[in-house]
Design a protein around this motif. Structure first.
Motif, PDB file in Angstrom:
ATOM      1  N   LEU A 146       0.826  -1.212   0.000  1.00 47.03           N
ATOM      2  CA  LEU A 146       0.000   0.000   0.000  1.00 47.03           C
ATOM      3  C   LEU A 146       0.862   1.264   0.000  1.00 47.03           C
ATOM      4  O   LEU A 146       0.566   2.221  -0.711  1.00 47.03           O
ATOM      5  N   ASN A 147       1.931   1.259   0.778  1.00 48.49           N
ATOM      6  CA  ASN A 147       2.827   2.418   0.792  1.00 48.49           C
ATOM      7  C   ASN A 147       3.512   2.615  -0.558  1.00 48.49           C
ATOM      8  O   ASN A 147       3.665   3.741  -1.030  1.00 48.49           O
ATOM      9  N   LYS A 148       3.903   1.527  -1.198  1.00 46.91           N
ATOM     10  CA  LYS A 148       4.542   1.609  -2.517  1.00 46.91           C
ATOM     11  C   LYS A 148       3.551   2.084  -3.576  1.00 46.91           C
ATOM     12  O   LYS A 148       3.876   2.932  -4.412  1.00 46.91           O
ATOM     13  N   ILE A 149       2.334   1.553  -3.539  1.00 45.63           N
ATOM     14  CA  ILE A 149       1.312   1.978  -4.506  1.00 45.63           C
ATOM     15  C   ILE A 149       1.117   3.486  -4.423  1.00 45.63           C
ATOM     16  O   ILE A 149       1.052   4.175  -5.443  1.00 45.63           O
ATOM     17  N   ASP A 150       1.026   4.001  -3.205  1.00 42.88           N
ATOM     18  CA  ASP A 150       0.792   5.438  -3.015  1.00 42.88           C
ATOM     19  C   ASP A 150       1.883   6.304  -3.641  1.00 42.88           C
ATOM     20  O   ASP A 150       1.640   7.457  -3.978  1.00 42.88           O
ATOM     21  N   GLN A 151       3.079   5.748  -3.828  1.00 43.23           N
ATOM     22  CA  GLN A 151       4.203   6.498  -4.402  1.00 43.23           C
ATOM     23  C   GLN A 151       4.260   6.411  -5.923  1.00 43.23           C
ATOM     24  O   GLN A 151       4.990   7.165  -6.562  1.00 43.23           O
ATOM     25  N   LEU A 152       3.516   5.478  -6.508  1.00 39.68           N
ATOM     26  CA  LEU A 152       3.559   5.273  -7.952  1.00 39.68           C
ATOM     27  C   LEU A 152       2.601   6.214  -8.673  1.00 39.68           C
ATOM     28  O   LEU A 152       1.619   6.682  -8.098  1.00 39.68           O
ATOM     29  N   SER A 153       2.891   6.436  -9.944  1.00 44.31           N
ATOM     30  CA  SER A 153       2.007   7.239 -10.795  1.00 44.31           C
ATOM     31  C   SER A 153       1.426   6.354 -11.884  1.00 44.31           C
ATOM     32  O   SER A 153       2.047   5.391 -12.326  1.00 44.31           O
ATOM     33  N   PHE A 154       0.223   6.716 -12.316  1.00 39.30           N
ATOM     34  CA  PHE A 154      -0.437   6.030 -13.422  1.00 39.30           C
ATOM     35  C   PHE A 154      -1.147   7.086 -14.244  1.00 39.30           C
ATOM     36  O   PHE A 154      -1.939   7.870 -13.713  1.00 39.30           O
ATOM     37  N   LYS A 155      -0.843   7.129 -15.531  1.00 39.99           N
ATOM     38  CA  LYS A 155      -1.398   8.131 -16.444  1.00 39.99           C
ATOM     39  C   LYS A 155      -1.216   9.546 -15.893  1.00 39.99           C
ATOM     40  O   LYS A 155      -2.119  10.377 -15.940  1.00 39.99           O
ATOM     41  N   GLY A 156      -0.024   9.774 -15.344  1.00 38.09           N
ATOM     42  CA  GLY A 156       0.324  11.097 -14.851  1.00 38.09           C
ATOM     43  C   GLY A 156      -0.294  11.473 -13.508  1.00 38.09           C
ATOM     44  O   GLY A 156      -0.152  12.606 -13.061  1.00 38.09           O
ATOM     45  N   ARG A 157      -0.950  10.527 -12.867  1.00 42.02           N
ATOM     46  CA  ARG A 157      -1.593  10.797 -11.576  1.00 42.02           C
ATOM     47  C   ARG A 157      -0.910   9.987 -10.480  1.00 42.02           C
ATOM     48  O   ARG A 157      -0.659   8.790 -10.649  1.00 42.02           O
TER      49      ARG A 157
END
Length: 183
Positions: free
Chosen positions: A87-98
């Motif tokens: 969950l912490n890693k997901i929060d740091q990732l971007s998808f389609k510029g978001r």
């Protein structure tokens, strides 16, 4: 075969039993390679907490759980090390510029199909029901897959997930995959 949400403690006990049978630590190396595996072990209390937040999707045949897709959200933070890291890693990732930390996403806490029911399209059915149940509230579905679990990676990509990142946890490397329900 019935695809539905968890509605009883008996079903949660059956999820736990199916999970225990398919843990990487309980399987032979040849079976791990050909059949896939689950990595995280959850206590029955943790499974109950997950289902209290958002009911998991299960496949039931003759009153027996033969497949499941566990549902989790950020509300479970602090309860399980692997999920916390994910969950912490997901929060740091971007998808389609978001930035995903600012997005409304749901997480597949684990997916498993009984050996007797593999190759019958059950993963697709579980995920279809998962999407039907949660896509009105969440726009993105995210999970991680151990890179050694080739069968699972293929099933997720076939379902519509795409690779968005990676995670190291314990002695394993994980691919983080996302299914955009608005696509």
């Amino acid at each position: 075969m019935i695809i539905k949400t968890v509605s009883s403690e008996k079903e949660m006990q059956q999820i736990k039993a199916l999970q225990s049978q398919n843990l990487k630590t309980a399987l032979e190396p040849s079976e791990i390679e050909s059949q896939g595996f689950v990595s995280a072990e959850y206590t029955i209390d943790f499974i109950k907490k997950m289902n209290a937040i958002a009911p998991s999707i299960i496949a039931v045949e003759n009153n027996e759980v033969v497949g499941y897709a566990l549902v989790t959200t950020k509300a479970i933070l602090g309860e399980h090390d692997l999920l916390d890291n994910l969950l912490n890693k997901i929060d740091q990732l971007s998808f389609k510029g978001r930035l995903l930390g600012q997005e409304n996403y749901i997480v597949v806490g684990q997916l498993c199909v009984a050996k007797s029911h593999r190759g019958q399209g059950l993963v697709k059915q579980l995920y279809s029901s998962f999407k039907t149940r949660y896509a009105t509230t969440y726009s993105l579905c995210v999970t991680d897959v151990d890179r050694k679990n080739i069968r699972s990676i293929r099933a997720h990509l076939k379902t519509g997930f795409e690779l968005i990142g990676a995670l190291s946890f314990g002695n394993s490397q994980w691919d983080i995959v996302l299914w955009d329900w608005n696509a």
